[in-house]
Design an enzyme around this catalytic site. Sequence first.
Site, short mmCIF file in Angstrom:
data_model
loop_
_atom_site.label_atom_id
_atom_site.label_comp_id
_atom_site.label_asym_id
_atom_site.label_seq_id
_atom_site.Cartn_x
_atom_site.Cartn_y
_atom_site.Cartn_z
N ALA A 1 -4.11 2.20 8.40
CA ALA A 1 -3.53 0.86 8.50
C ALA A 1 -4.35 -0.02 9.45
O ALA A 1 -5.16 -0.83 9.01
CB ALA A 1 -2.08 0.95 8.94
N HIS B 1 -13.52 2.63 8.52
CA HIS B 1 -12.76 1.46 8.02
C HIS B 1 -13.24 1.05 6.61
O HIS B 1 -13.71 -0.06 6.41
CB HIS B 1 -12.88 0.27 9.00
CG HIS B 1 -11.77 -0.73 8.80
ND1 HIS B 1 -11.30 -1.53 9.82
CD2 HIS B 1 -11.04 -1.07 7.69
CE1 HIS B 1 -10.35 -2.33 9.34
NE2 HIS B 1 -10.18 -2.05 8.05
N ILE C 1 0.83 -1.20 0.00
CA ILE C 1 0.00 0.00 0.00
C ILE C 1 0.87 1.25 0.00
O ILE C 1 0.63 2.22 -0.73
CB ILE C 1 -0.96 -0.01 1.21
CG1 ILE C 1 -1.96 -1.17 1.07
CG2 ILE C 1 -1.70 1.32 1.35
CD1 ILE C 1 -2.81 -1.46 2.28
N GLY D 1 -11.16 1.48 3.81
CA GLY D 1 -9.99 1.50 2.92
C GLY D 1 -10.14 0.63 1.69
O GLY D 1 -9.79 1.02 0.58
N ASP E 1 -8.97 6.02 9.49
CA ASP E 1 -9.95 5.08 8.91
C ASP E 1 -10.14 3.87 9.82
O ASP E 1 -11.10 3.14 9.68
CB ASP E 1 -9.45 4.62 7.52
CG ASP E 1 -10.43 3.69 6.82
OD1 ASP E 1 -11.62 4.07 6.73
OD2 ASP E 1 -10.02 2.60 6.36
N GLU F 1 -13.68 -0.93 17.09
CA GLU F 1 -14.55 -0.65 15.94
C GLU F 1 -15.88 -1.36 16.11
O GLU F 1 -15.88 -2.57 16.40
CB GLU F 1 -13.86 -1.08 14.64
CG GLU F 1 -12.63 -0.25 14.36
CD GLU F 1 -11.94 -0.55 13.03
OE1 GLU F 1 -12.44 -1.41 12.26
OE2 GLU F 1 -10.90 0.05 12.76
#
Length: 303
Positions: free
Chosen positions: A230, A278, A153, A280, A255, A260
Site C-alpha cells: 500500500a 514500489h 485493490i 505495484g 513493495d 524510497e
Amino acid sequence: MLKILANDGMDSSAVKHLEDLGHKVVTEFHELDKLKQVINQYDVIVVRSATKVREELIDIMADGGKCKLVIRAGVGIDNIDHVYAESKGITVRNTPNSSSASVAELTIGHMFAISRFIGISNYTMRNGEWNKKQYKGVELAGKTLGLVGFGRISKEVAKRANALGMDVIYSEIMGEQEGYDEYRYVEFEELLKESDYISLHIPFIKEKGAAIGEKEIALMKDGVRIVNVARGGVVCEKSLLDALNSGKVAGAAIDVFEEEPTKNTELVNHPNVSVTPHIGASTKEAQKRIGIETYTTILEFFK
Ligand SMILES: NC(=O)c1ccc[n+]([C@@H]2O[C@H](COP(=O)([O-])OP(=O)(O)OC[C@H]3O[C@@H](n4cnc5c(N)ncnc54)[C@H](O)[C@@H]3O)[C@@H](O)[C@H]2O)c1
C-alpha cells in the site's frame, strides 16, 4: 491547444492520442528548480511519484494562473499538497481505477514468495547453495487472509485469494460492504487475531501513523505473514523487523517503504522477506490504462 508537462513520463500511446488531437506533450523530467521556471508555460502537469508538487511550486502555479490541473498518474496523492492546491484554485486528480489488478497480482505473487521461499531460493542458488531441506513452505489454500481496507485493490486481492481457496476476512473504516457475502467483515482487532496472512490496502495518513506497529503485531498469531503493497509507513518497519527477528512474524512482503529508495538494508536483506522497489502499478497494462485515464481526465477538465 493544451500544453501538458508529463514530468515523470507518460505512456506513449496516451502521448500520441493527445498529440493527434493537436495538444503538445512534453515528457522530459525537470528537477524542482527548473520546474519552477517552466511550470507556468503549461496548462497541466502530470506526475507519477518522483515529482513532488509542494506548496512552493503550487504558489508559483497560482501566481502564474495558467497551470490549473495537476494529475497524479497513479493512486496515492501523498506527493502532492492537494489540500493546499485546491485552496489555491488548482485541481488535483488521480487515476484510481487503472492499477488495481496489477497491484492485486503483485500482492498474490508476494504471498506465494513468502510462503515458498521463492526469493531467497533464487538468491542462494545463484551462490551455489542447494537448501532443499530448509525451504519447507506452507500452502495458501485453507489459510485465512485478513485484508485491511476493502477498497478497489483489496477487492481484487479478495477475488484472487478466494479462487486460491483462502478464507477472506476484511476490516474497513466505512464498515461492512454490501454485496460481498463470500468474505467476512470483522473488526480490525479480530482480523489481527484471526489471520494467517495480513495484507494492507489503505492510504498512509501521517497524523495517524502506522496501522501496524508493535501493539498490533502482539495481537497477531505466531507465524503470521504480512504484506504491504500500500504505502510506506502503513506498517512500522522497526516493529516489523523486530517481529521477523523474534520469529513472531514468519514472513513479510514489502513493495513500499518509509523512505524510497529505502536504506533499510537490514529489513531488505532479512531471509524471510520478499521485496520489490514500489512496482505495484508497473505493468504494461496498468500504464496503458493510466495513460487513458489521464488523457480522459484532461479532456473532460478542459471541455
Ligand atoms: N504499490 C503500489 O505501487 C501501489 C499502486 C496503487 C495503489 N497503491 C496504494 O494502495 C492503497 C489502496 O488503494 P485503493 O485504490 O484500493 O484505495 P481505495 O481508496 O479504493 O481503498 C482504500 C480503502 O481503505 C479504507 N481505509 C482507509 N483507512 C483504513 C483503516 N485504517 N482501516 C480500514 N480501512 C481503511 C477506505 O475506507 C477505503 O475503502 C493506497 O494506499 C494506494 O496508495 C499502491
